[in-house]
Each structure stands twice: as C-alpha cells, then as structure tokens.
Design a protein around this motif. Structure first.
Motif, PDB file in Angstrom:
ATOM      1  N   ALA A   3      17.638 -11.051  29.446  1.00  0.00           N
ATOM      2  CA  ALA A   3      18.235 -11.259  30.755  1.00  0.00           C
ATOM      3  C   ALA A   3      19.361 -10.257  30.888  1.00  0.00           C
ATOM      4  CB  ALA A   3      18.766 -12.679  30.901  1.00  0.00           C
ATOM      5  N   ALA A   4      19.272  -9.380  31.878  1.00  0.00           N
ATOM      6  CA  ALA A   4      20.310  -8.384  32.107  1.00  0.00           C
ATOM      7  C   ALA A   4      21.185  -8.841  33.251  1.00  0.00           C
ATOM      8  CB  ALA A   4      19.678  -7.029  32.427  1.00  0.00           C
ATOM      9  N   VAL A   5      22.505  -8.797  33.061  1.00  0.00           N
ATOM     10  CA  VAL A   5      23.432  -9.249  34.087  1.00  0.00           C
ATOM     11  C   VAL A   5      24.363  -8.124  34.484  1.00  0.00           C
ATOM     12  CG1 VAL A   5      23.362 -11.670  33.412  1.00  0.00           C
ATOM     13  CG2 VAL A   5      25.014 -10.152  32.335  1.00  0.00           C
ATOM     14  N   ARG A   6      24.601  -8.022  35.802  1.00  0.00           N
ATOM     15  CA  ARG A   6      25.488  -6.994  36.332  1.00  0.00           C
ATOM     16  C   ARG A   6      26.938  -7.439  36.290  1.00  0.00           C
ATOM     17  NH1 ARG A   6      27.414  -6.237  41.640  1.00  0.00           N
ATOM     18  NH2 ARG A   6      28.166  -4.133  42.002  1.00  0.00           N
ATOM     19  N   CYS A  46      11.231  -5.294  20.849  1.00  0.00           N
ATOM     20  CA  CYS A  46       9.913  -5.910  21.040  1.00  0.00           C
ATOM     21  C   CYS A  46       8.830  -4.914  21.430  1.00  0.00           C
ATOM     22  CB  CYS A  46       9.985  -7.029  22.081  1.00  0.00           C
ATOM     23  SG  CYS A  46      10.506  -6.481  23.709  1.00  0.00           S
ATOM     24  N   GLY A  47       9.203  -3.671  21.644  1.00  0.00           N
ATOM     25  CA  GLY A  47       8.198  -2.646  21.898  1.00  0.00           C
ATOM     26  C   GLY A  47       7.684  -2.567  23.321  1.00  0.00           C
ATOM     27  N   GLY A  48       7.831  -3.630  24.093  1.00  0.00           N
ATOM     28  CA  GLY A  48       7.316  -3.610  25.457  1.00  0.00           C
ATOM     29  C   GLY A  48       7.597  -4.901  26.186  1.00  0.00           C
ATOM     30  N   LEU A  49       7.224  -4.924  27.448  1.00  0.00           N
ATOM     31  CA  LEU A  49       7.468  -6.078  28.300  1.00  0.00           C
ATOM     32  C   LEU A  49       6.179  -6.539  28.978  1.00  0.00           C
ATOM     33  CD1 LEU A  49      10.742  -5.129  30.250  1.00  0.00           C
ATOM     34  CD2 LEU A  49      10.528  -6.758  28.372  1.00  0.00           C
ATOM     35  N   ASP A  50       6.079  -7.847  29.175  1.00  0.00           N
ATOM     36  CA  ASP A  50       4.995  -8.418  29.976  1.00  0.00           C
ATOM     37  C   ASP A  50       5.445  -8.676  31.408  1.00  0.00           C
ATOM     38  OD1 ASP A  50       3.045  -8.679  27.828  1.00  0.00           O
ATOM     39  OD2 ASP A  50       4.369 -10.233  27.040  1.00  0.00           O
ATOM     40  N   LEU A  51       6.757  -8.718  31.616  1.00  0.00           N
ATOM     41  CA  LEU A  51       7.292  -9.026  32.944  1.00  0.00           C
ATOM     42  C   LEU A  51       8.635  -8.346  33.121  1.00  0.00           C
ATOM     43  CD1 LEU A  51       7.358 -10.684  35.610  1.00  0.00           C
ATOM     44  CD2 LEU A  51       8.411 -12.542  34.288  1.00  0.00           C
ATOM     45  N   LEU A  52       8.795  -7.678  34.266  1.00  0.00           N
ATOM     46  CA  LEU A  52      10.072  -7.079  34.643  1.00  0.00           C
ATOM     47  C   LEU A  52      10.393  -7.542  36.055  1.00  0.00           C
ATOM     48  CD1 LEU A  52      12.437  -5.072  34.240  1.00  0.00           C
ATOM     49  CD2 LEU A  52      10.931  -3.290  35.157  1.00  0.00           C
ATOM     50  N   VAL A  53      11.533  -8.210  36.218  1.00  0.00           N
ATOM     51  CA  VAL A  53      11.955  -8.711  37.524  1.00  0.00           C
ATOM     52  C   VAL A  53      13.248  -8.018  37.923  1.00  0.00           C
ATOM     53  CG1 VAL A  53      12.626 -10.718  38.891  1.00  0.00           C
ATOM     54  CG2 VAL A  53      10.896 -10.962  37.087  1.00  0.00           C
ATOM     55  N   VAL A 102       8.092  -7.117  39.327  1.00  0.00           N
ATOM     56  CA  VAL A 102       8.385  -7.899  40.534  1.00  0.00           C
ATOM     57  C   VAL A 102       9.747  -7.504  41.087  1.00  0.00           C
ATOM     58  CG1 VAL A 102       8.643 -10.209  41.493  1.00  0.00           C
ATOM     59  CG2 VAL A 102       7.067  -9.824  39.580  1.00  0.00           C
ATOM     60  N   ASN A 103       9.775  -7.114  42.337  1.00  0.00           N
ATOM     61  CA  ASN A 103      11.033  -6.830  43.024  1.00  0.00           C
ATOM     62  C   ASN A 103      11.349  -7.989  43.970  1.00  0.00           C
ATOM     63  OD1 ASN A 103      11.505  -4.321  41.825  1.00  0.00           O
ATOM     64  ND2 ASN A 103      10.272  -3.253  43.346  1.00  0.00           N
ATOM     65  N   ILE A 104      12.459  -8.661  43.711  1.00  0.00           N
ATOM     66  CA  ILE A 104      12.884  -9.749  44.582  1.00  0.00           C
ATOM     67  C   ILE A 104      13.427  -9.134  45.870  1.00  0.00           C
ATOM     68  CG2 ILE A 104      14.408 -11.736  44.846  1.00  0.00           C
ATOM     69  CD1 ILE A 104      12.220 -12.107  42.731  1.00  0.00           C
ATOM     70  N   THR A 105      12.957  -9.619  47.013  1.00  0.00           N
ATOM     71  CA  THR A 105      13.269  -8.967  48.275  1.00  0.00           C
ATOM     72  C   THR A 105      13.224  -9.979  49.410  1.00  0.00           C
ATOM     73  OG1 THR A 105      12.657  -7.063  49.683  1.00  0.00           O
ATOM     74  CG2 THR A 105      10.853  -8.322  48.698  1.00  0.00           C
ATOM     75  N   MET A 106      13.086  -9.499  50.623  1.00  0.00           N
ATOM     76  CA  MET A 106      12.862 -10.344  51.786  1.00  0.00           C
ATOM     77  C   MET A 106      11.753  -9.703  52.602  1.00  0.00           C
ATOM     78  SD  MET A 106      16.088  -9.362  54.271  1.00  0.00           S
ATOM     79  CE  MET A 106      15.259  -9.732  55.810  1.00  0.00           C
ATOM     80  N   PRO A 107      10.991 -10.482  53.354  1.00  0.00           N
ATOM     81  CA  PRO A 107       9.942  -9.897  54.188  1.00  0.00           C
ATOM     82  C   PRO A 107      10.557  -8.983  55.247  1.00  0.00           C
ATOM     83  CG  PRO A 107       9.684 -12.283  53.989  1.00  0.00           C
ATOM     84  CD  PRO A 107      11.043 -11.946  53.467  1.00  0.00           C
ATOM     85  N   THR A 108       9.920  -7.861  55.484  1.00  0.00           N
ATOM     86  CA  THR A 108      10.394  -6.945  56.519  1.00  0.00           C
ATOM     87  C   THR A 108       9.286  -6.762  57.550  1.00  0.00           C
ATOM     88  OG1 THR A 108       9.759  -5.114  55.047  1.00  0.00           O
ATOM     89  CG2 THR A 108      12.087  -5.687  55.159  1.00  0.00           C
TER      90      THR A 108
END
Length: 201
Positions: A3-6, A46-53, A102-108
C-alpha cells in the motif's frame, strides 16, 4: 501486498493494520524518485504484481473561471493525471499475465453534454485520466492484462469534505474491492461503474 501512501500523516493508521501480507510504503506520485523506488522495492520483494490500483487524487475548488489558479491546477494535474500515468509506466513491466491495472476515476460524459462550470482543474484531470486509461488499454489489447477505469461511487472523502449524502468508506470499500476482483477481459478499456456496468464514454 503493498500500500503506497502520499500523505505521511496517514501512514501510521494504515501501518497499524499491516500484517505479514501488507507493507506500507511512501509514494508521492509527483516524484519520479518515489515511483522508481517503489518499483524497485516491489521487484525485489515479490518480482511482480497481480493488481495495481491508482487512487491518488486531490481537489482545488473553483466556482468560476476567475477562481482557477495556474500553479494549483498544475499541481492537481500532476497528482490526478500525470502521476497515475507515470506509475503505470514504471510498473507495467512488473505486471504479471492477467494482472489488472485500475485507475480510480469518475465517469466523463461526452464533451457536448458537459454543462458543469465549477472545479475546472479536477474535471479536466478526470477527462485526461480517462483518455490515458483508454490509450493504455488499447496498447495492451493483445495481452492478457486488463486495464480499466473504475468509478467507486460517491464516497465520503476529503474531496467532497465528507459530504453527508456520500457513502461512508467503511460501507463502500468492501464492495469496491469485490468489484476490482471481478474485473475481467470484458472490462478491458472500459469505465466500470459500481454495479459492474460500463459507462458509455
């Protein structure tokens, strides 16, 4: 799981929930150094990812054109639009077959239907992010990876000053997590709504 936090102030609260399956790392999406360091950490652990959000997002309010501040707008675009692009760019080589980005966004809606006159920078950033999400999806069409934009619904966050009519996070997040887990090839390149349907963008 990483989990990366800004916001460093939020790291302790998230870290308190950490287990041997969760590691919290700092990542300001405006910093190429942070992005590269996070990529190196994931590759080494871990060498890789199955999910990037990509979920980074900020809002600078503007009620009319005269309220728009150029520096603030550039900062907002760097977080909401350029940041997710650079994170995707760095982590793409680490995504495993059938991984989801997955990019969290809003419908445009179509520009001809756009009637809003407030929050100029934020709205522009979402249009740009959605276009970039679609472009990344097109580039990865011949892979087994899934790239999608996801609108989690109107959630109670800092972006809306924790609006009373928005859904509390503790109620919404389990459903959002389930929706992300259910994303598949049919969702590639789409803007996915909370009920799993696609927004006609």
């Amino acid at each position: 799981m990483f989990a990366a936090v800004r916001d460093p102030g939020r790291a302790p609260a998230l870290a308190a929930q950490a287990t041997d399956r969760l590691e919290v790392i700092p990542l300001d999406v405006r910093s190429q150094r942070d992005i590269d360091a996070a990529g190196e950490l994931v590759a080494s652990r871990c060498g890789g990812l199955d999910l990037l959000v990509n979920n980074a997002g900020i809002l600078h309010h503007s009620a009319r054109l005269a309220d728009v501040d150029g520096k603030q707008m550039l900062d907002l675009l760097s977080v909401n639009t350029v940041g997710p692009l650079l994170v995707a760019q760095r982590f793409l080589p680490l995504l495993r077959p059938a991984a989801r980005l997955v990019n969290i966004t809003m419908p445009t809606r179509a520009l001809g239907d756009l009637s809003r006159t407030e929050n100029h920078a934020f709205i522009a950033s979402r249009y740009a992010l959605n276009a970039l999400t679609r472009m990344i999806a097109v580039e990865l069409t011949d892979t087994s990876q899934v790239v999608a934009a996801l609108w989690p619904g109107y959630l109670r966050t800092d972006l809306n000053d924790h609006a009373e009519k928005a859904t509390p996070l503790d109620e919404a997040i389990p459903g959002v997590a389930d929706r992300i887990e259910q994303l598949g090839p049919a969702d590639h390149g789409a803007c996915v709504l909370p009920d799993g349907t696609h927004f006609p963008w």
